[in-house]
Design a protein around this motif. Structure first.
Motif, PDB file in Angstrom:
ATOM      1  N   UNK A  12       0.830  -1.211   0.000  1.00 53.21           N
ATOM      2  CA  UNK A  12       0.000   0.000   0.000  1.00 53.21           C
ATOM      3  C   UNK A  12       0.860   1.255   0.000  1.00 53.21           C
ATOM      4  N   UNK A  13       1.958   1.216   0.778  1.00 54.14           N
ATOM      5  CA  UNK A  13       2.877   2.351   0.808  1.00 54.14           C
ATOM      6  C   UNK A  13       3.475   2.603  -0.572  1.00 54.14           C
ATOM      7  N   UNK A  14       3.909   1.556  -1.246  1.00 53.93           N
ATOM      8  CA  UNK A  14       4.501   1.713  -2.572  1.00 53.93           C
ATOM      9  C   UNK A  14       3.480   2.224  -3.575  1.00 53.93           C
ATOM     10  N   UNK A  15       2.268   1.733  -3.468  1.00 53.63           N
ATOM     11  CA  UNK A  15       1.229   2.149  -4.407  1.00 53.63           C
ATOM     12  C   UNK A  15       0.901   3.636  -4.244  1.00 53.63           C
ATOM     13  N   UNK A  16       0.957   4.111  -3.000  1.00 58.58           N
ATOM     14  CA  UNK A  16       0.609   5.505  -2.733  1.00 58.58           C
ATOM     15  C   UNK A  16       1.760   6.467  -3.000  1.00 58.58           C
ATOM     16  N   UNK A  17       2.994   6.004  -2.864  1.00 53.73           N
ATOM     17  CA  UNK A  17       4.141   6.912  -2.888  1.00 53.73           C
ATOM     18  C   UNK A  17       5.028   6.760  -4.109  1.00 53.73           C
ATOM     19  N   UNK A  18       4.615   5.995  -5.071  1.00 52.06           N
ATOM     20  CA  UNK A  18       5.353   5.892  -6.328  1.00 52.06           C
ATOM     21  C   UNK A  18       4.404   6.115  -7.486  1.00 52.06           C
ATOM     22  N   UNK A  19       4.986   6.458  -8.620  1.00 53.87           N
ATOM     23  CA  UNK A  19       4.166   6.579  -9.823  1.00 53.87           C
ATOM     24  C   UNK A  19       3.683   5.206 -10.247  1.00 53.87           C
ATOM     25  N   UNK A  20       2.627   5.166 -11.029  1.00 53.91           N
ATOM     26  CA  UNK A  20       2.100   3.888 -11.492  1.00 53.91           C
ATOM     27  C   UNK A  20       3.130   3.159 -12.343  1.00 53.91           C
ATOM     28  N   UNK A  58      11.694  -0.722   7.787  1.00 52.38           N
ATOM     29  CA  UNK A  58      10.810  -1.874   7.964  1.00 52.38           C
ATOM     30  C   UNK A  58       9.367  -1.417   8.163  1.00 52.38           C
ATOM     31  N   UNK A  59       9.200  -0.315   8.897  1.00 49.80           N
ATOM     32  CA  UNK A  59       7.906   0.374   8.899  1.00 49.80           C
ATOM     33  C   UNK A  59       8.049   1.513   7.900  1.00 49.80           C
ATOM     34  N   UNK A  60       7.594   1.330   6.673  1.00 49.23           N
ATOM     35  CA  UNK A  60       7.975   2.229   5.571  1.00 49.23           C
ATOM     36  C   UNK A  60       7.544   3.671   5.796  1.00 49.23           C
ATOM     37  N   UNK A  61       8.525   4.567   5.636  1.00 47.77           N
ATOM     38  CA  UNK A  61       8.253   6.000   5.699  1.00 47.77           C
ATOM     39  C   UNK A  61       8.754   6.735   4.456  1.00 47.77           C
ATOM     40  N   UNK A  62       9.840   6.246   3.889  1.00 45.18           N
ATOM     41  CA  UNK A  62      10.407   6.877   2.699  1.00 45.18           C
ATOM     42  C   UNK A  62      11.032   5.808   1.822  1.00 45.18           C
ATOM     43  N   UNK A  63      11.105   6.083   0.531  1.00 46.22           N
ATOM     44  CA  UNK A  63      11.708   5.177  -0.435  1.00 46.22           C
ATOM     45  C   UNK A  63      13.022   5.785  -0.901  1.00 46.22           C
ATOM     46  N   UNK A  64      14.089   5.023  -0.764  1.00 46.39           N
ATOM     47  CA  UNK A  64      15.424   5.549  -1.039  1.00 46.39           C
ATOM     48  C   UNK A  64      16.081   4.743  -2.159  1.00 46.39           C
ATOM     49  N   UNK A  65      16.652   5.433  -3.130  1.00 45.71           N
ATOM     50  CA  UNK A  65      17.408   4.770  -4.180  1.00 45.71           C
ATOM     51  C   UNK A  65      18.743   4.309  -3.601  1.00 45.71           C
ATOM     52  N   UNK A  66      18.983   3.014  -3.644  1.00 49.00           N
ATOM     53  CA  UNK A  66      20.226   2.486  -3.087  1.00 49.00           C
ATOM     54  C   UNK A  66      21.274   2.240  -4.159  1.00 49.00           C
ATOM     55  N   UNK A 108      22.064   9.631  -0.557  1.00 51.06           N
ATOM     56  CA  UNK A 108      21.120  10.620  -0.044  1.00 51.06           C
ATOM     57  C   UNK A 108      19.718  10.210  -0.460  1.00 51.06           C
ATOM     58  N   UNK A 109      18.758  10.677   0.261  1.00 54.37           N
ATOM     59  CA  UNK A 109      17.371  10.323  -0.030  1.00 54.37           C
ATOM     60  C   UNK A 109      16.900  11.089  -1.246  1.00 54.37           C
ATOM     61  N   UNK A 110      16.238  10.392  -2.159  1.00 62.21           N
ATOM     62  CA  UNK A 110      15.767  11.010  -3.390  1.00 62.21           C
ATOM     63  C   UNK A 110      14.320  10.642  -3.623  1.00 62.21           C
ATOM     64  N   UNK A 111      13.724  11.371  -4.556  1.00 61.74           N
ATOM     65  CA  UNK A 111      12.347  11.045  -4.927  1.00 61.74           C
ATOM     66  C   UNK A 111      12.325   9.713  -5.648  1.00 61.74           C
ATOM     67  N   UNK A 112      11.241   8.956  -5.543  1.00 53.81           N
ATOM     68  CA  UNK A 112      11.186   7.634  -6.181  1.00 53.81           C
ATOM     69  C   UNK A 112      11.363   7.728  -7.678  1.00 53.81           C
TER      70      UNK A 112
END
Length: 610
Positions: A12-20, A58-66, A108-112
């Motif tokens: 649900x987090x990924x669906x809400x916080x990333x583009x389709x 683990x409790x998702x808050x942000x998506x980070x490019x690794x 650094x944290x970036x937009x998805x």
């Protein structure tokens, strides 16, 4: 493993916080202990798309490019027991080491990836190419400065964004009001803000000399010339230009040092603690798919065939229709294809439309495997076409249709390993349909042409070319099936029978299996001993696929192994040389390094003494 399994909260987090677009390209995820240069033993979700590795709490808050797959050099399992784990978790942990070149994006944290503000990724380039690009950029900036007497930022805005730095203040004073202070506090580069202070010129070193011809020359200084207040500013302008050029030269040197650091190897360590972990298989599969896809995207012929723009191969992703609309159109398309008594020409056009659309919309792959009729229909079409008599009537049309059917199946197999419907379809009725597809796929590489005086030589040449295209497509599809079975054999808990040995057992009764495999070995020798240097990206991918199939034959089939060693040992000994592979497979092809490693393995097994 489906990405939504056992973790609806993360899904649900990924669906809400990333583009389709990005969400549909997420292949798998799994919780792991992550250790890297910036993450120290943190339990996080490792999320795999078709281009990158992402991390989230683990409790998702942000998506980070690794890490981008283009920076990976190897993925390997490490046999050890991590000291920071204890008990059963320590014993059943799976340690994966991902070796990669330095990746600043992961620090650094970036937009998805996939949001509208992100640009599409370009294929990786060699260090020498990056150096050439940097030199051209610096020369372009110098031409801007010489033409406008404007200053460029003294540091890269990626990591130095403070407007109050000493160099910026001193530059403002030196310029003495030539440029008004209109730069944003968060973005000191006027080009990024679109202020139009500096004109755009072609990115070529020659532009410095050509463009500077339009500048009025400075007045010559003679003893008879009377100085005016306006003329006394000329030495100051020249001094400023010299100072700016010095700073740009220092910046160029700093960029070279940064490029050297980027080529240094770093490591990302993942510790999976689930006894049924599939993260290693998904990593290997995603990386292999990326290498193939990104190498093919370097080939303009391939992009044209797939209807992809030559300038911006990733731009089509930005123009997507909704899931509902895609389903509706796909239903209409499949209904028309599955009509009775459909003509050969109409079938070809509909399949061509599907093939092109799938490159632009990965949703179609899911819909294909979830349809109960399409895979059986394509297998039936391939079987019927392969059993057509050798009469010349419509043979060219049949060959064209077979090529398109096989290419479409290859596309549907690729990057769909997490689709549960695919495994159900392939294993139905003990794999009868899949075995029929394999038997229809293999053919006699020698095209039997009818003896007729009415047949022109050009027509025969065209048929031979189509037969070669079909054999290329067939080897690519056989590669996809072998990869599928290799992955399946590593997951015995699934309880299915798909293995590489099963593939060769199913093909063993085929009368043309040995000539077909021999043709694949012949093509590897011909490509490596030929004069073309370097080979095209598409041929490089095909070489990688053929080597994978031949390696599987040597490792999993006794009678095929004996046939290859007996028939092609001398050709491999005298014509395949690993020392010249870097010329055949240039560094900037993402597939080059894995292909060279595969060739070394293949050569070792072929030349191995019985």
């Amino acid at each position: 493993m489906a990405k939504a399994k056992n973790n609806s909260k993360l899904d649900t987090f990924l669906k809400r916080n990333t583009s389709r677009d990005l969400y549909e390209r997420i292949r798998a995820y799994e919780p792991c202990v992550v250790v890297s240069g910036s993450v120290k033993k943190v339990f996080m979700h490792v999320i795999l798309s078709d281009e990158r590795i992402y991390l989230s709490e683990y409790l998702p808050r942000a998506l980070r490019k690794a890490l981008s797959f283009r920076n990976i050099t190897s993925i390997e399992l490490i046999n050890d027991l991590p000291d920071f784990l204890s008990g059963r978790e320590r014993e059943r942990s799976l340690h994966i080491r991902v070796v990669h070149t330095a990746n600043n994006a992961g620090k650094k944290s970036e937009a998805p990836q996939g949001s509208s503000k992100n640009k599409p990724e370009c294929p990786s380039v060699s260090p020498s190419q990056r150096h050439d690009l940097g030199v051209r950029q610096s020369l372009e900036e110098m031409s801007h400065v010489l033409l406008s007497t404007c200053s460029a930022p003294s540091e890269s805005s990626d990591w130095r964004i403070s407007p109050t730095s000493m160099s910026d203040d001193r530059l403002e004073k030196e310029e003495g009001g030539i440029i008004s202070k209109r730069r944003s506090a968060s973005c000191p580069n006027p080009d990024v803000l679109g202020l139009g202070l500096i004109p755009t010129f072609p990115q070529s070193p020659s532009s410095v000399h050509l463009s500077s011809s339009s500048i009025a020359p400075l007045p010559s200084i003679t003893n008879n010339q009377h100085w005016t207040p306006a003329q006394t500013d000329r030495p100051a302008v020249s001094s400023r230009r010299s100072s700016i050029l010095t700073r740009l030269m220092r910046r160029t040197l700093a960029e070279k040092d940064r490029e050297k650091k980027e080529d240094e190897k770093e490591e990302l360590h993942l510790y999976a603690v689930s006894p049924t972990s599939l993260i290693y298989l998904h990593l290997q599969s995603a990386w292999s798919s990326y290498l193939i896809r990104s190498t093919l995207m370097l080939d303009p012929v391939h992009r044209k065939r797939c209807g992809i723009s030559s300038s911006f191969p990733g731009k089509q992703r930005c123009h997507k229709i909704s899931w509902e609309r895609t389903c509706h159109l796909f239903s209409q398309w499949s209904g028309e294809l599955l009509q009775e008594d459909i003509s050969l020409e109409r079938m070809y056009l509909l399949l061509q439309e599907l093939h092109t659309a799938t490159y632009r919309n990965p949703t179609i792959k899911k819909l294909f495997w979830r349809s109960p009729d399409l895979y059986p229909f394509l297998v039936k079409t391939l079987t019927e076409s392969s059993q057509v008599t050798l009469e010349r009537v419509h043979k060219a049309d049949r060959l064209l249709l077979c090529i398109l059917v096989v290419q479409t199946l290859s596309l549907m197999f690729r990057e769909t390993e997490i689709e549960a419907a695919r495994l159900s379809m392939l294993t139905a009725q003990q794999g009868t349909l899949t075995a029929n597809m394999l038997l229809a796929l293999v053919c006699d590489p020698e095209l039997q042409l009818p003896d007729s005086t009415n047949v022109s030589q050009s027509s025969n040449t065209k048929l031979q070319g189509l037969q070669a295209d079909y054999l290329d497509a067939a080897s690519a599809l056989l590669f996809e099936v072998v990869v599928l079975c290799q992955e399946a054999s590593r997951t015995p808990a699934l309880g299915h029978f798909l293995t590489v040995s099963w593939v060769f057992r199913s093909l063993k009764p085929h009368p043309f299996l040995l000539p077909f495999v021999g043709y694949q070995a012949q093509q590897v020798v011909l490509v490596l001993s030929g004069q073309q240097c370097p080979i095209s990206p598409s041929i490089a991918v095909l070489l990688y696929q053929r080597c994978s199939v031949l390696l599987a034959c040597l490792q999993q089939s006794t009678f095929l192994s004996k046939y290859i060693r007996t028939g092609f040992k001398e050709e491999f000994r005298y014509y395949v040389k690993t020392s010249g592979l870097e010329h055949k497979l240039p560094h900037h092809y993402p597939i080059s390094q894995p292909a060279q490693h595969l060739l070394s393995q293949l050569l070792s097994l072929v030349l191995q003494k019985p």
